[in-house]
Design an enzyme around this catalytic site. Structure first.
Site, PDB file in Angstrom:
ATOM      1  N   TYR A 143       8.227  -1.531   7.310  1.00 24.16           N
ATOM      2  CA  TYR A 143       9.120  -1.002   6.257  1.00 24.16           C
ATOM      3  C   TYR A 143       9.283   0.505   6.433  1.00 24.16           C
ATOM      4  CZ  TYR A 143      10.272   0.469   1.421  1.00 24.16           C
ATOM      5  OH  TYR A 143      10.835   1.045   0.306  1.00 24.16           O
TER       6      TYR A 143
ATOM      7  N   LYS B  58      12.644   3.045   7.158  1.00 27.89           N
ATOM      8  CA  LYS B  58      13.046   4.128   6.249  1.00 27.89           C
ATOM      9  C   LYS B  58      13.054   5.475   6.978  1.00 27.89           C
ATOM     10  CE  LYS B  58      13.682   1.753   2.400  1.00 27.89           C
ATOM     11  NZ  LYS B  58      15.058   1.523   1.904  1.00 27.89           N
TER      12      LYS B  58
END
Ligand code: NAP
Length: 292
Positions: free
Chosen positions: A183, A187
């Site tokens: 994740y 980002k």
């Protein structure tokens, strides 16, 4: 040391909050009235709340996510709240052709676009990295490449309207986060791409703003379910978070830090990285994490 941390971080947070939060003046709902806005990941969480705020501001909305039944309900609520118009298109951002389909829908419906809010995320494990490279590839498609693809497809309309791109990111996109390696990678990639693009827009005199939203822990159902047993912090409210994102986009702010203490954390990242790392780790109840 523990006491010092407890005093230092809130004080620094308050000072930065004052600096960053008092900086952008002059938001008014009229700025968004009648604007044509796409919101991705709008079937739940922060995206759903952004749709409701934008509906109250009488915008035209195109909402997207995978689950049609949820999108239908959000669209109905948006119309009740006063949206100038609201429709949805369902599909998965894992499919590389879907971003363009969404943008084409906006073009066919409105003939233009004022604001593109990129907010969706695919599911990723909250656990020790288990070596699953395939999962990283999939999540890169959903969390990063689809953002790039939507921006690319929407750019000519946004140039014409001198519009805005809003990219919803995370603290995990500015500083490493345990148990969220894949994740976090997606980002960080958003920051690299969109911060570079912002430079090019300025150099090329393209009047399209890019707002990168750096969020801490927010009380959406999915986030609370995934991390509340491990993270000690209390989550911030999704309704307020969504409003701050909408305002930051309308004001063409460069970055939004929400909650405001996120600004303090980013400062620490540069001046005292080891200290920040140990503070981050101390916020996790590792004993509550079940290894998968
Ligand atoms: P959420 O409630 O889980 O919502 C995610 C949205 O994305 C849903 O509408 C979901 O709808 C959609 N989605 C999931 N997989 C998709 C796919 N493959 N294709 C298209 N849409 C898909 O998440 P959230 O907590 O509101 O987070 C919103 C944004 O805030 C994300 O960018 C997240 O990284 C950021 N953020 C959140 C937190 C937090 O603590 N909540 C913290 C930092 C940053 P369907 O399932 O119907 O597709």
């Amino acid at each position: 040391m523990g006491l010092l941390l407890k005093i230092f971080i809130p004080l620094l947070g308050a000072a930065l909050a004052f600096y960053f939060y008092s900086a952008p003046p002059g938001f008014s709902e009229e700025m968004l009235r009648g604007k044509r806005v796409i919101v991705t990941g709008a079937s739940s969480g922060i995206g759903e709340q952004m749709a409701y705020h934008l509906a109250r501001m009488e915008t035209h909305l195109l909402l997207t996510a995978r689950t049609e039944a949820k999108l239908q309900k959000v669209v109905e609520r948006c119309l009740e709240l006063g949206a100038a118009s609201a429709r949805y298109i369902s599909g998965s951002m894992e499919d590389p052709s879907f971003p363009e389909v969404v943008v084409r829908e906006a073009e066919n419906t409105w003939g233009g676009l004022d604001m593109l809010i990129l907010n969706h995320i695919g599911q990723s494990d909250f656990n020790y990295f288990d070596g699953n490279v395939g999962q990283i590839r999939r999540i890169m498609e959903t969390n990063f490449l689809s953002y790039v693809a939507m921006t690319t497809s929407a750019l000519s309309m946004l140039k014409e309207s001198e519009g805005s791109i809003v990219v919803v990111s995370s603290m995990a996109g500015k500083t490493g986060s345990p148990f969220a390696a894949s994740y976090s990678a997606t980002k960080f990639a958003l920051d690299g791409f969109f911060s570079s693009l912002r430079h090019e827009f300025v150099m090329d005199k393209v009047n399209v703003s890019i707002t990168l939203c750096i969020l801490g822990y927010i009380n959406t159902e999915s986030a609370v379910q995934a991390v509340s047993h491990v993270i000690r912090d209390k989550p911030a409210p999704k309704e307020e978070c969504a409003l701050e994102i909408v305002k930051a986009g309308a004001l063409r702010q460069r970055e939004l830090h929400y909650p405001p203490w996120v600004g303090a954390v980013l400062l620490l990242r540069d001046i005292a990285p080891e200290f920040l790392d140990s503070t981050i780790r101390s916020n996790y109840r590792v004993e509550n994490l079940k290894r998968t």
